[in-house]
Scaffold this motif. Structure first.
Motif, PDB file in Angstrom:
ATOM      1  N   ILE A   1       0.837  -1.200   0.000  1.00  0.00           N
ATOM      2  CA  ILE A   1       0.000   0.000   0.000  1.00  0.00           C
ATOM      3  C   ILE A   1       0.873   1.250   0.000  1.00  0.00           C
ATOM      4  O   ILE A   1       0.595   2.235  -0.705  1.00  0.00           O
ATOM      5  N   ALA A   2       1.954   1.221   0.762  1.00  0.00           N
ATOM      6  CA  ALA A   2       2.865   2.359   0.803  1.00  0.00           C
ATOM      7  C   ALA A   2       3.451   2.614  -0.585  1.00  0.00           C
ATOM      8  O   ALA A   2       3.603   3.775  -1.004  1.00  0.00           O
ATOM      9  N   GLY A   3       3.765   1.542  -1.317  1.00  0.00           N
ATOM     10  CA  GLY A   3       4.283   1.711  -2.668  1.00  0.00           C
ATOM     11  C   GLY A   3       3.298   2.415  -3.577  1.00  0.00           C
ATOM     12  O   GLY A   3       3.667   3.299  -4.359  1.00  0.00           O
ATOM     13  N   ALA A   4       2.026   2.034  -3.463  1.00  0.00           N
ATOM     14  CA  ALA A   4       0.993   2.672  -4.290  1.00  0.00           C
ATOM     15  C   ALA A   4       0.789   4.128  -3.901  1.00  0.00           C
ATOM     16  O   ALA A   4       0.651   5.009  -4.774  1.00  0.00           O
ATOM     17  N   LEU A   5       0.756   4.416  -2.609  1.00  0.00           N
ATOM     18  CA  LEU A   5       0.550   5.790  -2.149  1.00  0.00           C
ATOM     19  C   LEU A   5       1.745   6.669  -2.492  1.00  0.00           C
ATOM     20  O   LEU A   5       1.590   7.855  -2.812  1.00  0.00           O
ATOM     21  N   ASP A   6       2.937   6.105  -2.412  1.00  0.00           N
ATOM     22  CA  ASP A   6       4.136   6.859  -2.768  1.00  0.00           C
ATOM     23  C   ASP A   6       4.095   7.238  -4.245  1.00  0.00           C
ATOM     24  O   ASP A   6       4.425   8.376  -4.615  1.00  0.00           O
ATOM     25  N   GLN A   7       3.674   6.287  -5.086  1.00  0.00           N
ATOM     26  CA  GLN A   7       3.560   6.579  -6.510  1.00  0.00           C
ATOM     27  C   GLN A   7       2.525   7.672  -6.777  1.00  0.00           C
ATOM     28  O   GLN A   7       2.660   8.436  -7.739  1.00  0.00           O
ATOM     29  N   ALA A   8       1.515   7.743  -5.918  1.00  0.00           N
ATOM     30  CA  ALA A   8       0.472   8.763  -6.077  1.00  0.00           C
ATOM     31  C   ALA A   8       0.878  10.105  -5.484  1.00  0.00           C
ATOM     32  O   ALA A   8       0.103  11.073  -5.568  1.00  0.00           O
ATOM     33  N   GLY A   9       2.051  10.178  -4.867  1.00  0.00           N
ATOM     34  CA  GLY A   9       2.559  11.460  -4.385  1.00  0.00           C
ATOM     35  C   GLY A   9       2.261  11.795  -2.945  1.00  0.00           C
ATOM     36  O   GLY A   9       2.533  12.921  -2.499  1.00  0.00           O
TER      37      GLY A   9
END
Length: 458
Positions: free
Chosen positions: A26-34
């Motif tokens: 989830i952190a990877g996805a949120l990081d990609q979203a900024g």
């Protein structure tokens, strides 16, 4: 973008501490979203509420996302401390006292009984199933003041393999789990097409395998090695050896790219011969955990496993011939169990050489499993009975106490036969205290006699 505090509530160390991969994905996805992120692992923080309060105060989040990995330890011998939802609610209280941030809960445990768990915890919103895309949208809606459902889930068949986010690991957490177990986790696919009667995987991840491209999986491995010095890995797939052979493609890609890594995974004890195992071993496989689940043909059929015990024996022989430690996880007391099948099952297990057997008594009922419906039909539970607190299925044709005593007597004096589950924890703790890291159960197996019997390299 928002300030998002990710909190892993898992504190179980049975059978060993596990890196919070769900939070990392989830952190990877949120990081990609900024989004601005802080990942906090309650276990790695020494289960310190003071540390959690301090972290929340320092980060000042707009949103707190609580990840639930387990409801309980699925051990019928467990006590009050083994029901993890009570512990999670205490964490929710800490969060509520420390911040006015919106609280969102998710994770595999939450997705099994989302409405009941959301009510019990008192969170604001819940994400059911995989959350990479759903959570990003939910945060955007909440940030913009748009109306958002109390429960949200991924629509349709879920993310395709190439859409699944790579995990974003935290160096400090990696070091904690390196000290504890020497390994971290990775997922090469989601879903499961099999229909084991007790299992929630098809309900949580879908009834087909959604495989990440083999090069992407190996990209993650190489990145974990380069950035974190990872030397050992566990694949957290429902089962690693899918019938279509994606697992072999992953192994071949690891070999092609020169990956030097020890790894293990959870396997289905069917269709796994010496040629497959030899390839996997060349790619770094050093031990297998087998979802055998029952020890006689009658009880295997009762759990709708789709294989028989002869196939289990064949896989075990192949593991021995390839000098690969394997462990069978077996449940007694399920559908079709009788006094006769208990005796037959123990005799079958006694024939398995150079392997560890972990035995369990009774099956934890979960609301998205076929076994729950069967238990209702058999009158063992009512349709409206809450399953938040552990409820275990036992065949009406066995006496639980007699069955448990019979298993204990059969395993007595054998270090490679473990029952009840707490006995395994004691043995693992001793090895950990002597400096061993990893799965640990594989240290209970010796292949000395098997070399003489089968012949090395045959």
């Amino acid at each position: 973008m928002s300030r998002v505090f990710l909190l892993s509530a898992n504190v179980t160390t049975e059978p060993y501490p596990v890196y919070p991969l769900g939070m990392a994905v989830i952190a990877g996805a949120l990081d990609q979203a900024g989004h601005q992120l802080r990942q906090f692992d309650f276990l790695a923080a020494g289960k310190s509420k003071a540390a959690l309060r301090q972290a929340l105060a320092e980060f000042a989040p707009e949103f707190v996302c609580l990840s639930l990995r387990n409801i309980d330890n699925v051990d019928s011998f467990g006590g009050e401390d083994d029901w993890y939802l009570a512990q999670a609610r205490k964490l929710v209280q800490v969060v509520r006292e420390a911040t006015a941030a919106t609280l969102i809960v998710g994770g595999p445990a939450f997705s099994i009984m989302p409405e009941a768990i959301l009510d019990y915890l008192g969170a604001d919103h819940g994400v059911v199933g995989e959350g990479e895309r759903v959570l990003v949208q939910l945060l955007a809606d909440l940030k913009a003041g748009r109306p958002a459902a109390r429960l949200t889930s991924e629509a349709g068949a879920g993310l395709a393999g190439e859409e699944m986010a790579a995990p974003l690991l935290v160096p400090e957490l990696v070091e904690f789990y390196r000290q504890q177990t020497g390994m971290v986790n990775l997922q090469s696919k989601r879903g499961c097409p099999f229909s084991c009667s007790y299992c929630t995987y098809p309900g949580l991840e879908g009834k087909r395998f959604r495989c990440r491209p083999a090069p992407a999986v190996v990209d993650d491995i190489k990145r974990l090695q380069a950035e974190h010095g990872i030397e050992s890995l566990f694949f957290t797939d429902s089962i690693f050896n899918d019938p279509a052979g994606h697992y072999l493609a992953v192994a071949e890609e690891m070999i092609r790219r020169g990956v030097q890594l020890r790894w293990s995974a959870f396997f289905r004890p069917q269709g796994l011969g010496r040629s497959e195992l030899a390839l996997l071993k060349k790619a770094g496989l050093y031990a297998l955990e087998l979802g055998t689940d029952a020890a006689s043909d009658a009880t295997l059929a009762g759990l709708a496993k789709g294989f028989n015990f002869a196939e289990v024996e064949a896989v075990n022989r192949a593991c021995v011939d390839e000098q690969l430690p394997c462990a069978h996880f077996v449940i007694f007391g399920g559908p079709g169990e009788t006094e006769a099948t208990v005796q037959e099952g123990l005799a079958n297990l006694a024939r398995l050489q150079h392997t560890v057997v972990f035995a369990f008594s009774g099956i934890r009922l979960l609301s998205k499993s076929p076994l729950h419906a069967q238990a209702i039909r058999e009158g063992l539970v009512s349709a409206d009975q809450s399953l938040l607190q552990p409820v275990y299925y036992y065949s009406p044709n066995v006496d639980r106490d007699v069955m448990n005593a019979t298993i204990e007597e059969s395993f007595r004096g054998r270090r490679d036969r473990i029952f009840p589950p707490s006995e395994g924890q004691k043995r693992m703790a001793v090895m950990h205290n002597f400096g061993y890291r990893g799965l640990l159960w594989d240290k209970l197996i010796s292949f000395g006699r098997s070399r003489r019997r089968h012949g090395a390299g045959n």
